[in-house]
Scaffold this motif. Sequence first.
Motif, PDB file in Angstrom:
ATOM      1  N   LYS A 109      -4.459  -7.107  -5.961  1.00 33.49           N
ATOM      2  CA  LYS A 109      -4.182  -6.172  -4.872  1.00 33.49           C
ATOM      3  C   LYS A 109      -5.138  -6.463  -3.712  1.00 33.49           C
ATOM      4  O   LYS A 109      -6.353  -6.313  -3.851  1.00 33.49           O
ATOM      5  N   GLY A 164      -9.509   0.205   2.385  1.00 31.89           N
ATOM      6  CA  GLY A 164      -8.635   0.085   1.229  1.00 31.89           C
ATOM      7  C   GLY A 164      -7.256   0.674   1.465  1.00 31.89           C
ATOM      8  O   GLY A 164      -6.866   1.008   2.592  1.00 31.89           O
ATOM      9  N   ASP A 165      -6.501   0.809   0.395  1.00 34.02           N
ATOM     10  CA  ASP A 165      -5.180   1.424   0.431  1.00 34.02           C
ATOM     11  C   ASP A 165      -5.302   2.843   0.979  1.00 34.02           C
ATOM     12  O   ASP A 165      -6.185   3.607   0.580  1.00 34.02           O
ATOM     13  N   SER A 181      -8.529  -5.332  -7.582  1.00 36.09           N
ATOM     14  CA  SER A 181      -8.717  -5.046  -6.166  1.00 36.09           C
ATOM     15  C   SER A 181      -9.635  -6.092  -5.532  1.00 36.09           C
ATOM     16  O   SER A 181     -10.770  -6.300  -5.964  1.00 36.09           O
ATOM     17  N   GLU A 219      -6.776  -5.503  -0.321  1.00 40.71           N
ATOM     18  CA  GLU A 219      -7.035  -4.266   0.415  1.00 40.71           C
ATOM     19  C   GLU A 219      -7.963  -4.522   1.589  1.00 40.71           C
ATOM     20  O   GLU A 219      -8.735  -5.483   1.593  1.00 40.71           O
ATOM     21  N   ARG A 227       0.845  -1.186   0.000  1.00 40.63           N
ATOM     22  CA  ARG A 227       0.000   0.000   0.000  1.00 40.63           C
ATOM     23  C   ARG A 227       0.880   1.236   0.000  1.00 40.63           C
ATOM     24  O   ARG A 227       2.086   1.149   0.170  1.00 40.63           O
ATOM     25  N   LEU A 286     -12.306   0.191  -5.125  1.00 39.27           N
ATOM     26  CA  LEU A 286     -12.082  -0.707  -3.989  1.00 39.27           C
ATOM     27  C   LEU A 286     -12.980  -1.942  -4.080  1.00 39.27           C
ATOM     28  O   LEU A 286     -14.201  -1.829  -4.181  1.00 39.27           O
ATOM     29  N   THR A 339     -10.932  -7.223  -1.640  1.00 40.74           N
ATOM     30  CA  THR A 339     -10.934  -6.863  -0.224  1.00 40.74           C
ATOM     31  C   THR A 339     -10.910  -8.125   0.631  1.00 40.74           C
ATOM     32  O   THR A 339     -11.740  -9.014   0.473  1.00 40.74           O
TER      33      THR A 339
END
Length: 401
Positions: free
Chosen positions: A38, A45-46, A74, A40, A18, A373, A76
């Motif tokens: 990614k 999130g980031d 992305s 997150e 991040r 996100l 989560t």
Amino acid sequence: MTSPVGPLSGLRVLDLTRVLAGPTCTQMLGDLGAEVIKIERPEAGDDTRGFAPPFWPETKESAYFIGVNRNKKSVTVDIAKPEGQALILKLLESSDILAENFKVGALAKYGLGYEQLKDRFPRLIYCSITGFGQTGPYAPRPGYDALIQAMGGIMSLTGEPNGSPQKAGVPVADLFAGLYGCIGILAALNHRHATGQGQQIDIGMLDTHVAWLANQGMNYLSTGENPPRLGNQHPNISPYQEYPTKDGYLILAVGNDPTFERFCKSFGQEHLLADERFATNPNRVANRDLVTQTLTPLMKTKTTTEWVAALEALKIGCGPINTLKDVFADPHVQARNMTLEMHHGSGATVKVIANPVKLSATPPTYRSAPPVLGEHTDAVLSGILGMSAVEIDTLRAKGVL
């Protein structure tokens, strides 16, 4: 948009990074064709999604986040929950690279440290980017760009001689750490190709910062003396600095004695060539203040545009001091295609800075804009892990996703 191919196509990166250093590294891998997932935090999130203003118009994303997160999916996942940790382990079964920039030892609390994973995933390349590396007395400390610039020496070299130490105007410590991390990953991939074995890459921002002290670091090592701040002057070459012109400023870069001779003969300064203080570069460096004082009145006689035209005709290094508006309007920057537009998940079009690596056979590709996100959570968990919609909804209800 180009076709989704690249030298790293077929590789999967699990991205637990991040902010900037880690995302810089993984965006480069994504641009070169790797699939980057990614991970997150749910809802948050980031951190950089909120590093604003400015937000990109018509989106909820900061310009900062958009700059280093293209070509990523992305997903989560709350890795603090056992179910989240289990999802990461399942994703690692088909991943080639794990990139992370947590504090030293933080991922081990979740069973995701390198020592906990290396036997289970012997081919895994595990890249850790931290402020101070995995060892040494400062290893537990958090790392921040300005802090590293201060501790790494660059601030002592930057700024006017009688002014305060200055950091660079962009977060260079973060960026260099990310790029060195990418280099380490590429080397580890080559090693794995030959041996089948993965390894950990230990990137410390302070280490990488020391590594790019370059000529100034060597100036210190060879003399034992701290180099002074010189403003825009070069420590080893003169004249090589900014000069005021009739209407602004210009960078003049005279790299050697033949070039200085050509400069003097072309602009009515032949008499300087007979002066020992100007005759050689070492002498000009030793008398840099005199060189500056002598040439400043001459440089004020033409506009910046006039000087650039005259000096370029003589193949003497020079250039205007551009604002960012000037940079992105520059015909050479445009000819090199250094910006591009991408369709964002919000429906807006975003403009990003392109990858500077020009590969003749496998150039960087721009397959997807920086993600909203959690944009790909369902697709990744169903497509890669084969999870059903009911299973995904159950985890989401528990706050795991």
